[in-house]
Write a protein that holds these residues in place. Structure first.
Motif, PDB file in Angstrom:
ATOM      1  N   ALA A   1      36.948  46.040  42.342  1.00 12.70           N
ATOM      2  CA  ALA A   1      35.831  45.108  42.168  1.00 12.70           C
ATOM      3  C   ALA A   1      35.461  44.963  40.688  1.00 12.70           C
ATOM      4  CB  ALA A   1      34.631  45.574  42.981  1.00 12.70           C
ATOM      5  N   ILE A   2      35.512  46.059  39.950  1.00 18.28           N
ATOM      6  CA  ILE A   2      35.221  46.006  38.513  1.00 18.28           C
ATOM      7  C   ILE A   2      36.275  45.158  37.803  1.00 18.28           C
ATOM      8  CG2 ILE A   2      35.141  47.379  36.385  1.00 18.28           C
ATOM      9  CD1 ILE A   2      33.919  49.658  38.132  1.00 18.28           C
ATOM     10  N   ILE A   3      37.532  45.375  38.140  1.00 20.69           N
ATOM     11  CA  ILE A   3      38.627  44.624  37.511  1.00 20.69           C
ATOM     12  C   ILE A   3      38.523  43.141  37.858  1.00 20.69           C
ATOM     13  CG2 ILE A   3      41.143  44.319  37.417  1.00 20.69           C
ATOM     14  CD1 ILE A   3      41.310  47.383  38.062  1.00 20.69           C
ATOM     15  N   ASP A   4      38.188  42.848  39.105  1.00 15.81           N
ATOM     16  CA  ASP A   4      38.133  41.453  39.559  1.00 15.81           C
ATOM     17  C   ASP A   4      37.085  40.627  38.828  1.00 15.81           C
ATOM     18  OD1 ASP A   4      40.231  41.936  41.248  1.00 15.81           O
ATOM     19  OD2 ASP A   4      39.013  42.034  43.075  1.00 15.81           O
ATOM     20  N   THR A   5      36.079  41.286  38.233  1.00 16.12           N
ATOM     21  CA  THR A   5      35.069  40.524  37.491  1.00 16.12           C
ATOM     22  C   THR A   5      35.663  39.869  36.244  1.00 16.12           C
ATOM     23  OG1 THR A   5      34.328  42.447  36.206  1.00 16.12           O
ATOM     24  CG2 THR A   5      33.176  41.999  38.288  1.00 16.12           C
ATOM     25  N   TYR A   6      36.814  40.349  35.794  1.00 17.59           N
ATOM     26  CA  TYR A   6      37.474  39.783  34.614  1.00 17.59           C
ATOM     27  C   TYR A   6      38.532  38.743  34.974  1.00 17.59           C
ATOM     28  CZ  TYR A   6      35.173  43.545  32.182  1.00 17.59           C
ATOM     29  OH  TYR A   6      34.214  44.376  31.679  1.00 17.59           O
ATOM     30  N   LEU A   7      38.757  38.542  36.254  1.00 14.46           N
ATOM     31  CA  LEU A   7      39.772  37.592  36.715  1.00 14.46           C
ATOM     32  C   LEU A   7      39.117  36.310  37.225  1.00 14.46           C
ATOM     33  CD1 LEU A   7      42.062  40.078  38.665  1.00 14.46           C
ATOM     34  CD2 LEU A   7      42.562  38.975  36.491  1.00 14.46           C
ATOM     35  N   PRO A   8      39.851  35.200  37.174  1.00 15.31           N
ATOM     36  CA  PRO A   8      39.304  33.970  37.756  1.00 15.31           C
ATOM     37  C   PRO A   8      39.172  34.120  39.269  1.00 15.31           C
ATOM     38  CG  PRO A   8      41.572  33.638  36.996  1.00 15.31           C
ATOM     39  CD  PRO A   8      41.166  35.012  36.592  1.00 15.31           C
ATOM     40  N   ALA A   9      38.284  33.334  39.843  1.00 16.57           N
ATOM     41  CA  ALA A   9      38.060  33.385  41.293  1.00 16.57           C
ATOM     42  C   ALA A   9      39.359  33.062  42.025  1.00 16.57           C
ATOM     43  CB  ALA A   9      36.975  32.397  41.691  1.00 16.57           C
ATOM     44  N   GLN A  10      39.571  33.766  43.135  1.00 12.78           N
ATOM     45  CA  GLN A  10      40.770  33.538  43.938  1.00 12.78           C
ATOM     46  C   GLN A  10      40.634  32.222  44.718  1.00 12.78           C
ATOM     47  OE1 GLN A  10      43.677  35.876  44.305  1.00 12.78           O
ATOM     48  NE2 GLN A  10      42.741  36.115  42.299  1.00 12.78           N
ATOM     49  N   LEU A  11      41.756  31.537  44.877  1.00 12.88           N
ATOM     50  CA  LEU A  11      41.760  30.295  45.652  1.00 12.88           C
ATOM     51  C   LEU A  11      41.534  30.609  47.129  1.00 12.88           C
ATOM     52  CD1 LEU A  11      44.882  28.479  44.157  1.00 12.88           C
ATOM     53  CD2 LEU A  11      42.490  27.977  43.687  1.00 12.88           C
TER      54      LEU A  11
END
Length: 149
Positions: A86-96
């Motif tokens: 979840a922490i890492i995902d904050t740096y990634l664009p939203a998933q389609l």
């Protein structure tokens, strides 16, 4: 740039006493450094797209580890992996969403014309969506679309 944001967030997490978050961010920084060395671009560094690719790979590792821990009945360890993801995902664009991914796949298949080979279509979809969709999701969506046509 994403790399500078990551460095700033490490400092912020350390000052706020968020040790777990700081450790995850340090691990990401390390993964980025390893990628720079592997690609022989240590002096100039990675661009944001390359950093996102590294972060997406690290996020997937955490998801895979969490699934393995859950299968082994280690719920606490799985939860730690999911928190890190979840922490890492904050740096990634939203998933389609599935619908958006299906639309992109349909566009790529339409553009491919008679060349309906799964590999090139998956490659074209990956190039189009970048880190907004996991490779396994892309492959499954392409396979389903090709079976229907």
């Amino acid at each position: 740039m994403l790399k500078e944001k990551l460095n700033q967030d490490i400092k912020t997490a350390l000052l706020a006493g968020e040790k777990a978050k700081a450790e995850v961010l340090k691990a990401l920084k390390s993964a980025i450094l390893y990628e720079e060395v592997a690609l022989k671009v240590r002096a100039e560094g990675l661009n944001d797209a390359q950093v996102q690719t590294v972060l997406a790979r690290e996020s997937k590792k955490r998801a895979d580890s969490a699934a393995i821990y859950q299968q082994a009945g280690e719920a606490a360890r799985a939860e730690v992996e999911l928190v890190e993801k979840a922490i890492i995902d904050t740096y990634l664009p939203a998933q389609l969403t599935d619908e958006e991914l299906q639309k992109v796949v349909a566009e790529v298949i339409a553009a491919a014309g008679a060349n309906l080979q799964m590999g090139p279509i998956i490659g074209a979809v990956k190039a189009k969506v970048g880190t907004q969709a996991d490779g396994a999701r892309i492959a499954a969506t392409v396979k389903a679309a090709l079976v229907q046509s």
